[in-house]
Design a protein around this motif. Structure first.
Motif, short mmCIF file in Angstrom:
data_model
loop_
_atom_site.label_atom_id
_atom_site.label_comp_id
_atom_site.label_asym_id
_atom_site.label_seq_id
_atom_site.Cartn_x
_atom_site.Cartn_y
_atom_site.Cartn_z
N ARG A 3 -7.90 5.81 9.58
CA ARG A 3 -8.50 5.82 8.24
C ARG A 3 -7.75 6.75 7.30
N LYS A 4 -7.35 7.91 7.81
CA LYS A 4 -6.60 8.83 6.97
C LYS A 4 -5.26 8.24 6.58
N LEU A 5 -4.62 7.55 7.52
CA LEU A 5 -3.33 6.92 7.25
C LEU A 5 -3.48 5.83 6.18
N VAL A 6 -4.51 5.00 6.32
CA VAL A 6 -4.76 3.95 5.33
C VAL A 6 -5.07 4.59 3.98
N PHE A 7 -5.87 5.63 3.99
CA PHE A 7 -6.23 6.30 2.74
C PHE A 7 -4.98 6.81 2.02
N TRP A 8 -4.11 7.50 2.71
CA TRP A 8 -2.95 8.12 2.07
C TRP A 8 -1.85 7.12 1.76
N LEU A 9 -1.69 6.08 2.58
CA LEU A 9 -0.59 5.14 2.36
C LEU A 9 -0.95 3.98 1.43
N ILE A 10 -2.23 3.65 1.34
CA ILE A 10 -2.61 2.49 0.55
C ILE A 10 -3.51 2.87 -0.62
N LEU A 11 -4.59 3.55 -0.34
CA LEU A 11 -5.60 3.78 -1.39
C LEU A 11 -5.14 4.78 -2.45
N VAL A 12 -4.48 5.83 -2.06
CA VAL A 12 -4.04 6.82 -3.05
C VAL A 12 -2.98 6.22 -3.99
#
Length: 123
Positions: A3-12
């Motif tokens: 989830r952290k990886l998705v947050f930083w690589l996609i959502l931000v």
């Protein structure tokens, strides 16, 4: 971790692009709902361009979701029927297991059908 990886690589990065889009498209546009009088429409609204685009995208997602939900109604109906069948079979298994634990007596040998075995004919 994922989830952290998705947050930083996609959502931000997506949020940064959305903010940049909103800042670049702040111009006020007039949306008219009167097709007969373009100079002085009876029903119109003035909003920033990015608000109009976001509202239209959200409406498109909602309409697409409703269309997909309606299209899948047959699959949901079949899934409910299969769930009911599974529940009935589980109840039957529990009933049979309870009978087995209570001491199930097999029927008497006289009551069972007798099978005759005939050897194959040698020809």
């Amino acid at each position: 971790m994922l989830r952290k990886l998705v947050f930083w690589l996609i959502l931000v990065p997506l949020a940064i692009v959305i903010v940049m889009f909103a800042v670049a498209n702040r111009e006020i546009v007039t949306v008219s709902f009167d097709p007969f009088n373009a100079s002085a429409p009876a029903a119109s609204i003035s909003v920033p361009l990015f608000v109009l685009i976001f509202v239209l995208v959200i409406l498109g997602v909602i309409i697409g979701g409703v269309a997909a939900w309606l299209r899948q109604s047959g699959y949901r109906r079949v899934a409910r029927r299969h769930d009911a069948d599974v529940a009935a079979l589980r109840r039957e298994i529990e009933t049979l297991n309870a009978k087995l634990e209570a001491g199930f007596d097999p029927p008497a040998p006289e009551a069972t059908a007798r099978l005759a075995y005939r050897p194959p004919a040698h020809g």
